[in-house]
Design a protein around this motif. Structure first.
Motif, PDB file in Angstrom:
ATOM      1  N   VAL A  35       0.839  -1.194   0.000  1.00 23.37           N
ATOM      2  CA  VAL A  35       0.000   0.000   0.000  1.00 23.37           C
ATOM      3  C   VAL A  35       0.872   1.240   0.000  1.00 23.37           C
ATOM      4  O   VAL A  35       1.826   1.348   0.759  1.00 23.37           O
ATOM      5  CB  VAL A  35      -0.906  -0.002   1.249  1.00 23.37           C
ATOM      6  N   GLY A  39      -2.517   5.765   0.184  1.00 26.69           N
ATOM      7  CA  GLY A  39      -3.510   4.734   0.465  1.00 26.69           C
ATOM      8  C   GLY A  39      -3.492   4.310   1.920  1.00 26.69           C
ATOM      9  O   GLY A  39      -4.538   4.078   2.535  1.00 26.69           O
ATOM     10  N   TYR A  42      -5.351   6.880   4.030  1.00 26.97           N
ATOM     11  CA  TYR A  42      -6.810   6.768   3.959  1.00 26.97           C
ATOM     12  C   TYR A  42      -7.308   5.533   4.706  1.00 26.97           C
ATOM     13  O   TYR A  42      -8.350   5.570   5.359  1.00 26.97           O
ATOM     14  CB  TYR A  42      -7.261   6.708   2.502  1.00 26.97           C
TER      15      TYR A  42
END
Length: 257
Positions: A35, A39, A42
């Protein structure tokens, strides 16, 4: 003809080669696809933290939390399009009565189709509500649920007639009232945090993450519900307008055959 086939084959092979290169270069199927920092941010802040949405459905939390104003404007554009369509075909009160008047028996489909439609409509109502109300937990949300909901009146119009739908209380005026309630609800949910010294469209900790032990994602469930209502009712109003028989429109407009 042979030359065109050769050109088509070259284009397809070139496209396939470019797609293969893109997939390989991005390492979509290889190792090292962890990731990325954005990302990861979030993912962490959609469920953890004092100001997160506490929603495991990251997409929904991003739509209404991290880019909520953008989503609000997108919703506004959609409804302006609906309002524009309704304005083009705006009717007076007398004309509304005229288009609701049944002058001859409407064309309906067979009893089998009508009975199946009843079952399907009930299923659509249940599934669409589930899509909207579980939008903070699973993929979906208010727009998707509302779009699915609008299929129910469309099926009724096709299998029965628009007069049947209007006879059961769902005419264009009521659809517009429901749509307005949905829009007003979205606006109120967005503005409520300002009363608690928060920010517009702020989620946590203004709205509780859970009610009765059930995760609701703070403000997300309210946004999804009101958008579900507004989208479903907005589409229904347009469908009712478009299902007015052509000869009635010609009569209203004074078009001579």
């Amino acid at each position: 003809m042979r030359g065109k086939g050769l050109i088509t084959a070259v284009i397809i092979l070139t496209f396939a080669a470019l797609m293969t290169y893109a997939v390989v270069s991005l390492q979509v199927f290889g190792e090292g696809t962890g990731v990325r920092p954005l990302g990861e941010f979030y993912l962490k802040n959609s469920y953890f933290g004092d100001y997160s949405a506490r929603s495991p459905e990251v997409v929904t939390s991003i739509l209404w939390d991290y880019r909520g104003i953008d989503t609000l404007f997108e919703t506004a554009v959609f409804f302006l399009a609906i309002i524009g369509s309704l304005t083009v075909f705006r009717l007076t009160r007398e004309q509304e009565k005229e288009v609701k008047k049944v002058e001859s028996a409407p064309t309906e489909l067979t009893p089998i189709v009508k009975d199946v439609t009843k079952v399907i409509v009930v299923m659509i109502l249940a599934v669409s509500a589930s899509i909207a109300l579980h939008g903070h937990l699973t993929p979906g949300g208010g727009f998707q649920g509302g779009s699915a909901l609008a299929v129910a009146p469309l099926l009724i119009i096709a299998a029965y007639s628009k007069y049947t739908l209007e006879g059961h209380g769902m005419d264009k005026t009521r659809a517009l009232i429901l749509r307005s309630i949905g829009l007003l609800g979205i606006a109120l949910v967005a503005l409520v945090p300002l009363l608690s010294d928060g920010f517009i469209m702020q989620n946590q900790p203004i709205f509780p993450a859970e009610i009765g032990g059930q995760l609701i994602g703070g403000s997300l469930i309210y946004y999804n519900f009101f958008e579900f209502l507004a989208v479903g009712a907005g589409f229904t109003a347009v469908f009712l307008l478009l299902s007015i028989p052509e000869e009635k429109f010609k009569k209203i407009l004074g078009v001579k055959k």
